[in-house]
Design a protein around this motif. Structure first.
Motif, PDB file in Angstrom:
ATOM      1  N   UNK A  95      26.271  13.632 -42.195  1.00  0.00           N
ATOM      2  CA  UNK A  95      26.492  12.577 -41.207  1.00  0.00           C
ATOM      3  C   UNK A  95      25.309  12.423 -40.255  1.00  0.00           C
ATOM      4  N   UNK A  96      24.463  13.436 -40.188  1.00  0.00           N
ATOM      5  CA  UNK A  96      23.294  13.337 -39.313  1.00  0.00           C
ATOM      6  C   UNK A  96      22.320  12.267 -39.789  1.00  0.00           C
ATOM      7  N   UNK A  97      22.350  11.989 -41.079  1.00  0.00           N
ATOM      8  CA  UNK A  97      21.422  11.014 -41.670  1.00  0.00           C
ATOM      9  C   UNK A  97      19.996  11.342 -41.262  1.00  0.00           C
ATOM     10  N   UNK A  98      19.712  12.638 -41.195  1.00  0.00           N
ATOM     11  CA  UNK A  98      18.393  13.096 -40.756  1.00  0.00           C
ATOM     12  C   UNK A  98      17.454  13.242 -41.949  1.00  0.00           C
ATOM     13  N   UNK A  99      16.180  13.349 -41.659  1.00  0.00           N
ATOM     14  CA  UNK A  99      15.195  13.511 -42.717  1.00  0.00           C
ATOM     15  C   UNK A  99      15.310  14.892 -43.346  1.00  0.00           C
ATOM     16  N   UNK A 100      14.747  15.015 -44.537  1.00  0.00           N
ATOM     17  CA  UNK A 100      14.744  16.300 -45.239  1.00  0.00           C
ATOM     18  C   UNK A 100      14.088  17.377 -44.379  1.00  0.00           C
ATOM     19  N   UNK A 101      13.037  17.021 -43.684  1.00  0.00           N
ATOM     20  CA  UNK A 101      12.327  17.976 -42.833  1.00  0.00           C
ATOM     21  C   UNK A 101      13.200  18.467 -41.699  1.00  0.00           C
ATOM     22  N   UNK A 102      13.918  17.554 -41.059  1.00  0.00           N
ATOM     23  CA  UNK A 102      14.774  17.939 -39.935  1.00  0.00           C
ATOM     24  C   UNK A 102      15.898  18.859 -40.402  1.00  0.00           C
ATOM     25  N   UNK A 103      16.564  18.519 -41.503  1.00  0.00           N
ATOM     26  CA  UNK A 103      17.683  19.331 -41.987  1.00  0.00           C
ATOM     27  C   UNK A 103      17.218  20.724 -42.391  1.00  0.00           C
ATOM     28  N   UNK A 104      15.959  20.852 -42.831  1.00  0.00           N
ATOM     29  CA  UNK A 104      15.426  22.155 -43.202  1.00  0.00           C
ATOM     30  C   UNK A 104      15.063  23.005 -41.997  1.00  0.00           C
ATOM     31  N   UNK A 105      14.836  22.375 -40.846  1.00  0.00           N
ATOM     32  CA  UNK A 105      14.431  23.110 -39.654  1.00  0.00           C
ATOM     33  C   UNK A 105      15.543  23.242 -38.623  1.00  0.00           C
ATOM     34  N   UNK A 106      16.320  22.197 -38.437  1.00  0.00           N
ATOM     35  CA  UNK A 106      17.383  22.218 -37.425  1.00  0.00           C
ATOM     36  C   UNK A 106      18.389  23.318 -37.745  1.00  0.00           C
ATOM     37  N   UNK A 107      18.909  23.957 -36.714  1.00  0.00           N
ATOM     38  CA  UNK A 107      19.792  25.106 -36.906  1.00  0.00           C
ATOM     39  C   UNK A 107      21.230  24.806 -36.510  1.00  0.00           C
ATOM     40  N   UNK A 108      22.137  25.610 -37.042  1.00  0.00           N
ATOM     41  CA  UNK A 108      23.554  25.474 -36.711  1.00  0.00           C
ATOM     42  C   UNK A 108      23.774  25.691 -35.219  1.00  0.00           C
ATOM     43  N   UNK A 109      23.188  26.767 -34.680  1.00  0.00           N
ATOM     44  CA  UNK A 109      23.353  27.053 -33.259  1.00  0.00           C
ATOM     45  C   UNK A 109      22.772  25.968 -32.376  1.00  0.00           C
ATOM     46  N   UNK A 110      21.625  25.430 -32.772  1.00  0.00           N
ATOM     47  CA  UNK A 110      21.006  24.374 -31.986  1.00  0.00           C
ATOM     48  C   UNK A 110      21.855  23.132 -31.937  1.00  0.00           C
ATOM     49  N   UNK A 111      22.428  22.745 -33.077  1.00  0.00           N
ATOM     50  CA  UNK A 111      23.282  21.562 -33.142  1.00  0.00           C
ATOM     51  C   UNK A 111      24.496  21.715 -32.242  1.00  0.00           C
ATOM     52  N   UNK A 112      25.098  22.906 -32.246  1.00  0.00           N
ATOM     53  CA  UNK A 112      26.305  23.132 -31.452  1.00  0.00           C
ATOM     54  C   UNK A 112      25.971  23.242 -29.964  1.00  0.00           C
ATOM     55  N   UNK A 113      24.908  23.966 -29.642  1.00  0.00           N
ATOM     56  CA  UNK A 113      24.568  24.195 -28.226  1.00  0.00           C
ATOM     57  C   UNK A 113      24.011  22.959 -27.540  1.00  0.00           C
ATOM     58  N   UNK A 114      23.444  22.032 -28.303  1.00  0.00           N
ATOM     59  CA  UNK A 114      22.971  20.793 -27.692  1.00  0.00           C
ATOM     60  C   UNK A 114      24.132  20.047 -27.053  1.00  0.00           C
ATOM     61  N   UNK A 115      25.305  20.191 -27.639  1.00  0.00           N
ATOM     62  CA  UNK A 115      26.560  19.693 -27.051  1.00  0.00           C
ATOM     63  C   UNK A 115      26.546  18.198 -26.756  1.00  0.00           C
ATOM     64  N   UNK A 116      25.962  17.423 -27.631  1.00  0.00           N
ATOM     65  CA  UNK A 116      26.057  15.974 -27.491  1.00  0.00           C
ATOM     66  C   UNK A 116      27.489  15.544 -27.803  1.00  0.00           C
ATOM     67  N   UNK A 117      27.933  14.472 -27.191  1.00  0.00           N
ATOM     68  CA  UNK A 117      29.275  13.968 -27.504  1.00  0.00           C
ATOM     69  C   UNK A 117      29.362  13.549 -28.958  1.00  0.00           C
ATOM     70  N   UNK A 118      28.208  13.154 -29.549  1.00  0.00           N
ATOM     71  CA  UNK A 118      28.172  12.707 -30.946  1.00  0.00           C
ATOM     72  C   UNK A 118      27.809  13.846 -31.892  1.00  0.00           C
ATOM     73  N   UNK A 119      27.790  15.081 -31.412  1.00  0.00           N
ATOM     74  CA  UNK A 119      27.460  16.220 -32.256  1.00  0.00           C
ATOM     75  C   UNK A 119      28.344  16.271 -33.490  1.00  0.00           C
TER      76      UNK A 119
END
Length: 276
Positions: A95-119
């Motif tokens: 659902x992130x519709x992110x690039x291959x590079x982003x999905x390879x670098x972005x982390x589970x903890x980072x996604x959760x801790x950013x705490x965006x309403x759209x997370x």
């Protein structure tokens, strides 16, 4: 994006080598958010990638996902077929519709801790009854239910100097049926509403997100009860309003997604019964 305001880059061997914490410090893992825009409030970055935390482990009781686990691992890991709820984790990453590079670098903890309403990950973790392990600079650990972690837009219960260590999902919950619904004006736009429902034949857990500031859990005794009760429960929620959509629109959209999600769960449950 360059961060010219950063004055200090720390690469400690472990958490115990950090003796203090400043208000202008930040943990650095994947860095996809930190380096996506200016961060004028930051002066120091503390790199935790060299700590070599495990990414995905399966114990007798829990699926354990390390905070520094790249999102791509949730898609590539050889999950057991019986872990039907993993479909929710995969949907959240896609659902992130992110690039291959982003999905390879972005982390589970980072996604959760950013705490965006759209997370995308947080509502799935709440639906699956996950808990989060948090460490402080002294190495003390505490656990908090995923449903209690995010308390507002970009706001969590993390205290000064604390770090998100890992996610624990009960193995039994991985066998639940799950459905992930999301609506945005365009595929690459932020979601206006997200609904995740999960069922184990004894209860139904419905999580709404994006249309509210932080994921909200609604619990029902059965699919039939959920179909009758969810509209009443939504009347007490504070829906977001901004230039993209009014609170009323987000509320109605959330109702539509819940109805779709419950219908999908009924279909999944019926299929499961037939196959057994």
């Amino acid at each position: 994006m360059d961060l010219p305001n950063i004055e200090t880059y720390l690469n400690p061997d472990n958490l115990h080598n950090i003796t203090n914490w400043g208000d202008d410090w930040a943990w650095l893992a994947g860095g996809t958010w930190l380096f996506s825009q200016a961060q004028p409030q930051l002066k120091t970055l503390v790199d935790i990638q060299p700590w070599d935390w495990s990414e995905i482990e399966l114990s007798e009781d829990n699926l354990i996902i390390g905070a520094t686990c790249p999102l791509i691992k949730l898609l590539e890991y050889p999950w057991l077929n019986e872990f039907t709820a993993v479909a929710g984790l995969k949907s959240a990453v896609n659902a992130l519709a992110a690039s291959f590079k982003v999905i390879n670098l972005a982390t589970v903890g980072g996604n959760i801790c950013l705490a965006l309403s759209v997370g995308t990950l947080a509502p799935v973790m709440v639906a699956l009854g996950a808990s989060y392990e948090i460490w402080n600079l002294q190495g003390d650990a505490r656990q908090v239910a995923a449903k209690d972690f995010q308390i507002g837009f970009k706001t969590t219960i993390l205290q000064r100097g604390e770090i998100f260590r890992r996610v624990l999902i009960p193995v039994s919950n991985l066998k639940w049926q799950i459905d992930y619904q999301r609506f945005s004006i365009a595929a690459t736009d932020s979601a206006l509403a997200i609904v995740v429902t999960a069922s184990n034949h004894q209860q139904v857990r419905c999580v709404i997100a994006a249309s509210v500031a932080a994921p909200r859990l609604l619990e029902f005794e059965s699919l039939e009860t959920a179909e009758r009760q969810y509209i009443t429960d939504l009347e007490n929620e504070n829906f977001l309003a901004d230039a993209k959509a009014s609170a009323t629109y987000r509320q109605e959209l959330t109702k539509v997604l819940i109805k779709r999600s419950l219908s999908a769960l009924i279909e999944l449950t019926t299929k499961e019964i037939r196959e057994t």
